[in-house]
Design an enzyme around this catalytic site. Sequence first.
Site, PDB file in Angstrom:
ATOM      1  N   SER A  73    -153.398 -30.437 -19.585  1.00 59.00           N
ATOM      2  CA  SER A  73    -154.590 -31.067 -20.134  1.00 59.00           C
ATOM      3  C   SER A  73    -154.272 -32.307 -20.969  1.00 59.00           C
ATOM      4  O   SER A  73    -153.701 -33.270 -20.476  1.00 59.00           O
ATOM      5  CB  SER A  73    -155.392 -30.019 -20.912  1.00 59.00           C
ATOM      6  OG  SER A  73    -156.700 -30.473 -21.158  1.00 59.00           O
ATOM      7  N   ASP A  84    -147.513 -44.472 -17.487  1.00 59.79           N
ATOM      8  CA  ASP A  84    -148.213 -45.581 -16.818  1.00 59.79           C
ATOM      9  C   ASP A  84    -147.805 -46.937 -17.389  1.00 59.79           C
ATOM     10  O   ASP A  84    -147.716 -47.925 -16.666  1.00 59.79           O
ATOM     11  CB  ASP A  84    -149.731 -45.428 -16.954  1.00 59.79           C
ATOM     12  CG  ASP A  84    -150.333 -44.501 -15.917  1.00 59.79           C
ATOM     13  OD1 ASP A  84    -149.585 -43.907 -15.110  1.00 59.79           O
ATOM     14  OD2 ASP A  84    -151.566 -44.365 -15.914  1.00 59.79           O
ATOM     15  N   LYS A  98    -153.891 -30.086 -15.197  1.00 58.93           N
ATOM     16  CA  LYS A  98    -155.279 -29.918 -15.639  1.00 58.93           C
ATOM     17  C   LYS A  98    -155.778 -31.248 -16.201  1.00 58.93           C
ATOM     18  O   LYS A  98    -155.596 -31.559 -17.367  1.00 58.93           O
ATOM     19  CB  LYS A  98    -155.412 -28.821 -16.697  1.00 58.93           C
ATOM     20  CG  LYS A  98    -156.881 -28.574 -17.085  1.00 58.93           C
ATOM     21  CD  LYS A  98    -156.992 -27.462 -18.103  1.00 58.93           C
ATOM     22  CE  LYS A  98    -158.447 -27.150 -18.448  1.00 58.93           C
ATOM     23  NZ  LYS A  98    -159.108 -28.199 -19.209  1.00 58.93           N
TER      24      LYS A  98
END
Length: 177
Positions: A73, A84, A98
């Site tokens: 999560s 990223d 998740k």
Amino acid sequence: ALVEYGVQGLIFDVRGNHGGDADTVIRMLDYLLPEGPQVHVYYSDRVDPVTSYSDAAHIDLPMVVLTNENTASASELFAAALSDYEKAELVGVKTYGKGCGQRAIMLSDGSVVFITSLLYNPPYSDNYNGIGLFPDHEVVMAEKWQNTNLFLIPHEEDNQITKAIDVIEAKASDVQS
């Protein structure tokens, strides 16, 4: 304060972290990421995502995020955002997967129903829901310590932390070169 002490890099250990509050992760990422998007939240009742942005101030140190199968999560969102931006490398094993959130609905009898109502997307990569994040450096926990509480593993015997330190040291020496 750590930057003022001259640390060479940062290791974030989110192994066993089942997530938490996305707003807290967004505030943490603001310290670490350069200017740009942090997360795109896609709500089930909206066409366009709600995007949060980081300002230009950020910490520029080598970083590693330790992950395992119980990293889920919001902790996955944290790892994905740093990855990223190529701010951090991931060390460990594939995460839980998740990338969604739920809305709680209270019922008249006091029980609660949770309905998945949103997706958390990292700044640039795809949503990881049902997939997980794959580490840059896959390091399976030494068999001796599998199924052991991470807090009970002596630091010098944690092969994932050892690899994270090696990655930080290599990146720090590249910066100094």
